[in-house]
Design a protein around this motif. Structure first.
Motif, PDB file in Angstrom:
ATOM      1  N   TRP A 162      12.973  45.768  41.114  1.00 37.66           N
ATOM      2  CA  TRP A 162      12.047  46.069  40.027  1.00 37.66           C
ATOM      3  C   TRP A 162      10.599  45.873  40.478  1.00 37.66           C
ATOM      4  O   TRP A 162       9.730  46.734  40.227  1.00 37.66           O
ATOM      5  CB  TRP A 162      12.343  45.148  38.846  1.00 37.66           C
ATOM      6  CG  TRP A 162      11.340  45.248  37.743  1.00 37.66           C
ATOM      7  CD1 TRP A 162      11.317  46.151  36.726  1.00 37.66           C
ATOM      8  CD2 TRP A 162      10.184  44.411  37.557  1.00 37.66           C
ATOM      9  NE1 TRP A 162      10.227  45.932  35.913  1.00 37.66           N
ATOM     10  CE2 TRP A 162       9.520  44.872  36.394  1.00 37.66           C
ATOM     11  CE3 TRP A 162       9.663  43.315  38.254  1.00 37.66           C
ATOM     12  CZ2 TRP A 162       8.358  44.274  35.924  1.00 37.66           C
ATOM     13  CZ3 TRP A 162       8.507  42.725  37.773  1.00 37.66           C
ATOM     14  CH2 TRP A 162       7.864  43.201  36.635  1.00 37.66           C
ATOM     15  N   ALA A 163      10.308  44.746  41.136  1.00 34.44           N
ATOM     16  CA  ALA A 163       8.923  44.439  41.513  1.00 34.44           C
ATOM     17  C   ALA A 163       8.386  45.440  42.538  1.00 34.44           C
ATOM     18  O   ALA A 163       7.257  45.940  42.407  1.00 34.44           O
ATOM     19  CB  ALA A 163       8.830  43.018  42.073  1.00 34.44           C
ATOM     20  N   GLY A 165       9.516  48.457  43.047  1.00 31.66           N
ATOM     21  CA  GLY A 165       9.412  49.757  42.399  1.00 31.66           C
ATOM     22  C   GLY A 165       8.167  49.863  41.538  1.00 31.66           C
ATOM     23  O   GLY A 165       7.470  50.886  41.548  1.00 31.66           O
ATOM     24  N   LEU A 166       7.858  48.807  40.798  1.00 30.14           N
ATOM     25  CA  LEU A 166       6.666  48.809  39.954  1.00 30.14           C
ATOM     26  C   LEU A 166       5.403  48.830  40.805  1.00 30.14           C
ATOM     27  O   LEU A 166       4.442  49.560  40.510  1.00 30.14           O
ATOM     28  CB  LEU A 166       6.673  47.571  39.057  1.00 30.14           C
ATOM     29  CG  LEU A 166       5.610  47.516  37.962  1.00 30.14           C
ATOM     30  CD1 LEU A 166       5.794  48.659  36.978  1.00 30.14           C
ATOM     31  CD2 LEU A 166       5.672  46.171  37.233  1.00 30.14           C
ATOM     32  N   ASN A 167       5.389  48.045  41.866  1.00 31.63           N
ATOM     33  CA  ASN A 167       4.223  48.003  42.748  1.00 31.63           C
ATOM     34  C   ASN A 167       3.972  49.360  43.382  1.00 31.63           C
ATOM     35  O   ASN A 167       2.857  49.887  43.359  1.00 31.63           O
ATOM     36  CB  ASN A 167       4.445  46.939  43.827  1.00 31.63           C
ATOM     37  CG  ASN A 167       3.222  46.740  44.698  1.00 31.63           C
ATOM     38  OD1 ASN A 167       2.150  46.405  44.218  1.00 31.63           O
ATOM     39  ND2 ASN A 167       3.376  46.959  45.994  1.00 31.63           N
ATOM     40  N   GLY A 169       5.292  52.297  42.439  1.00 31.29           N
ATOM     41  CA  GLY A 169       5.074  53.334  41.442  1.00 31.29           C
ATOM     42  C   GLY A 169       3.652  53.324  40.912  1.00 31.29           C
ATOM     43  O   GLY A 169       3.024  54.375  40.756  1.00 31.29           O
ATOM     44  N   ARG A 289       9.572  55.861  39.984  1.00 28.61           N
ATOM     45  CA  ARG A 289       9.893  54.963  41.096  1.00 28.61           C
ATOM     46  C   ARG A 289      10.444  53.614  40.631  1.00 28.61           C
ATOM     47  O   ARG A 289      11.455  53.145  41.169  1.00 28.61           O
ATOM     48  CB  ARG A 289       8.674  54.770  41.989  1.00 28.61           C
ATOM     49  CG  ARG A 289       8.994  53.894  43.189  1.00 28.61           C
ATOM     50  CD  ARG A 289       8.032  54.089  44.323  1.00 28.61           C
ATOM     51  NE  ARG A 289       8.483  53.349  45.499  1.00 28.61           N
ATOM     52  CZ  ARG A 289       8.079  53.583  46.728  1.00 28.61           C
ATOM     53  NH1 ARG A 289       7.232  54.555  46.968  1.00 28.61           N
ATOM     54  NH2 ARG A 289       8.531  52.873  47.743  1.00 28.61           N
ATOM     55  N   PRO A 290       9.833  52.951  39.647  1.00 27.80           N
ATOM     56  CA  PRO A 290      10.453  51.700  39.180  1.00 27.80           C
ATOM     57  C   PRO A 290      11.857  51.908  38.631  1.00 27.80           C
ATOM     58  O   PRO A 290      12.705  51.022  38.748  1.00 27.80           O
ATOM     59  CB  PRO A 290       9.484  51.225  38.083  1.00 27.80           C
ATOM     60  CG  PRO A 290       8.191  51.873  38.406  1.00 27.80           C
ATOM     61  CD  PRO A 290       8.542  53.202  38.997  1.00 27.80           C
ATOM     62  N   GLY A 293      14.205  51.670  41.452  1.00 29.82           N
ATOM     63  CA  GLY A 293      14.449  50.286  41.831  1.00 29.82           C
ATOM     64  C   GLY A 293      15.366  49.580  40.853  1.00 29.82           C
ATOM     65  O   GLY A 293      16.257  48.818  41.248  1.00 29.82           O
ATOM     66  N   LEU A 294      15.172  49.845  39.547  1.00 31.41           N
ATOM     67  CA  LEU A 294      16.005  49.219  38.527  1.00 31.41           C
ATOM     68  C   LEU A 294      17.454  49.690  38.631  1.00 31.41           C
ATOM     69  O   LEU A 294      18.395  48.888  38.552  1.00 31.41           O
ATOM     70  CB  LEU A 294      15.441  49.538  37.137  1.00 31.41           C
ATOM     71  CG  LEU A 294      16.171  48.927  35.945  1.00 31.41           C
ATOM     72  CD1 LEU A 294      16.110  47.403  36.014  1.00 31.41           C
ATOM     73  CD2 LEU A 294      15.540  49.427  34.640  1.00 31.41           C
ATOM     74  N   GLY A 347      12.265  54.290  45.104  1.00 34.34           N
ATOM     75  CA  GLY A 347      12.614  52.970  44.594  1.00 34.34           C
ATOM     76  C   GLY A 347      13.966  52.492  45.080  1.00 34.34           C
ATOM     77  O   GLY A 347      14.119  51.331  45.481  1.00 34.34           O
ATOM     78  N   LYS A 351      14.860  49.330  47.789  1.00 30.08           N
ATOM     79  CA  LYS A 351      15.726  48.235  47.367  1.00 30.08           C
ATOM     80  C   LYS A 351      16.783  47.945  48.426  1.00 30.08           C
ATOM     81  O   LYS A 351      17.252  46.803  48.561  1.00 30.08           O
ATOM     82  CB  LYS A 351      16.385  48.602  46.031  1.00 30.08           C
ATOM     83  CG  LYS A 351      17.528  47.662  45.614  1.00 30.08           C
ATOM     84  CD  LYS A 351      17.085  46.219  45.456  1.00 30.08           C
ATOM     85  CE  LYS A 351      18.247  45.326  45.053  1.00 30.08           C
ATOM     86  NZ  LYS A 351      17.860  43.916  44.958  1.00 30.08           N
TER      87      LYS A 351
END
Length: 458
Positions: A162-163, A165-167, A169, A289-290, A293-294, A347, A351
């Motif tokens: 998650w982190a 992907g958020l970064n 994205g 993208r996040p 990752g999720l 993402g 991961k």
């Protein structure tokens, strides 16, 4: 991390796997650094992809009548430079720290931005000058590796999908942002003022650098042991994942740079139409993208990436059909779908990196090695692989731009040869995932996300 790390030049004793400390203060500290990391990466991507917008303004109307080959060369140049800088940037953050390196890496973006502002509206400026300025814009591409390496050290393995992907994205949104600025400039000031696009970036760069200096931290966990990148480079998983990242991030950044030019060459779209449609794909791909990752946290990185490449292959077939039918709407829809899928794949592929090395750490612990040392080594190697994979993946973006340049070079106005090459690569990536990752024997895990990852044999 039984007590809050000492505030100073470096935060000492950072251990994100300490669940009690993570809940008491670690989560807030990591989140604050993540927000500022996203901002730094965001403006880095905007400067890196600045020329994907500026070339759409270049015409005899402002004394800059370059042909299609020249323009594709201008967008490929920063892609290559940014890719090559990702390795030293990934290493630099482990030496100088997340805060200090972010301040420097953001501040230096002013150099190519101000040069672009000066030269882009000077009629008669030769191509070689623009190539030098575009190459300097490549420094923005290096920010990704340092930012992602820093975030890997800040977050526990269970939250890294998650982190990261958020970064990434949020950083990738810089592509859409600079294209949206270009659309605004064309709509308000017309197609003869490309310098306004560069001018809009300069104050943001200054603001982000100041915020990073004020609120970010250097943490000792990001420090890499000497030779970590060399150790990662000798690991075969580094290169398998890098090949996959060529297909996902290479597609995202390559299409992001080239989309407007492809519309101009494939459908004779004018600058207003080209800029008007180019920002949507990178925007949706960044937001997706996040999600990648999720999904990878829950279902396994290899499984999600495999099905994602299948979707990208289908999207490429749709583009070929749309081009054959001369359907502008279907072509834009197909390209937008590819952006979304490339974002999800970015993402899920990233991961896979911490998952692979965390799995190895658990095997080492089962064999009697110290748990803290095993997981610390896994985090350091993950950071090094992120830098390597990011560099190789970005080179894939340059390959896409070059493929388009060669495809349109014969004057046929067709990108079909390039799309067929991309389709072949997506199929190759599916074969690679199936052969290397989905056939591995699962490693015993305890956490739900880890069990899902083991089920995908990552």
């Amino acid at each position: 991390m039984t007590h809050r790390p000492r505030k100073g030049v470096w935060l000492v004793g950072w251990d994100p796997e300490d669940e009690d400390a993570w809940e008491r203060y670690g989560r807030r500290l990591a989140r604050r650094n993540l927000v500022l990391s996203v901002l730094g990466e965001h403006i880095g991507f905007s400067v890196w992809t600045l020329w994907s917008v500026l070339v759409l303004f270049m015409s005899p109307d402002i004394g800059l009548g370059f042909d299609a080959g020249d323009k594709f060369l201008l967008v490929a140049t920063p892609t290559v430079v940014g890719a090559l800088l990702r390795l030293p940037y990934g290493f630099a953050v482990t030496r100088y720290g997340g805060r200090d390196w972010t301040v420097f890496a953001t501040g230096i973006l002013l150099v190519p931005t101000l040069l672009a502002l000066y030269f882009v509206q000077r009629p008669g400026t030769p191509l070689w000058v623009f190539l030098i300025v575009a190459a300097l814009s490549g420094v923005g591409g290096g920010n990704f590796a340092s930012s992602m390496t820093n975030i890997t050290a800040l977050y526990p393995q269970r939250h890294q999908g998650w982190a990261l992907g958020l970064n990434a994205g949020g950083g990738n949104l810089g592509v859409a942002a600079v294209q949206l600025v270009g659309l605004t400039v064309i709509s308000v000031a017309g197609r003869t003022h490309p310098s306004y696009v560069a001018a809009a970036c300069a104050p943001v760069i200054v603001l982000v650098a100041l915020l990073a200096a004020w609120r970010m931290d250097n943490v000792d966990a990001v420090r890499a042991a000497p030779g970590t990148q060399r150790e990662a480079a000798r690991d075969q998983d580094t290169w398998w994942i890098s090949l996959l990242y060529i297909g996902t991030f290479g597609s995202f950044i390559g299409y992001g740079f080239a989309f407007g030019l492809v519309l101009q060459n494939e459908f004779d779209a004018g600058p207003v139409d080209a800029v008007g449609y180019t920002f949507l794909g990178p925007l949706l791909g960044s937001v997706a993208r996040p999600l990648g990752g999720l999904l990878a946290d829950r279902l396994g990185g290899a499984r999600v990436t495999f099905w994602n490449f299948l979707g990208m292959g289908a999207g490429t077939l749709l583009l070929l059909g749309a081009a054959e039918a001369d359907s502008f709407a279907l072509f834009v829809a197909g390209f937008t779908a590819l952006f979304v899928l490339s974002g999800i794949g970015n993402g899920s592929t990233y991961k896979m990196i911490p998952a692979v090395f965390a799995g190895r750490a658990r095997e080492e612990i089962a064999a009697g090695q110290d748990a803290d040392a095993a997981f610390a080594r896994a985090r350091r190697l993950s950071g090094a692989v992120i830098a390597i994979a990011g560099a190789v993946g970005a080179l894939g973006g340059a390959a896409i731009d070059i493929a388009f340049s060669l495809s349109y070079a014969d004057g046929s106005g067709s990108g079909a040869p390039a799309f067929l090459a991309f389709l072949g690569y997506y199929v190759l990536c599916m074969v690679l995932i199936r052969a290397v990752h989905l056939r591995r024997r699962p490693v015993g895990h305890t956490a739900p996300a880890d069990r899902a990852e083991a089920a995908s044999h990552v």
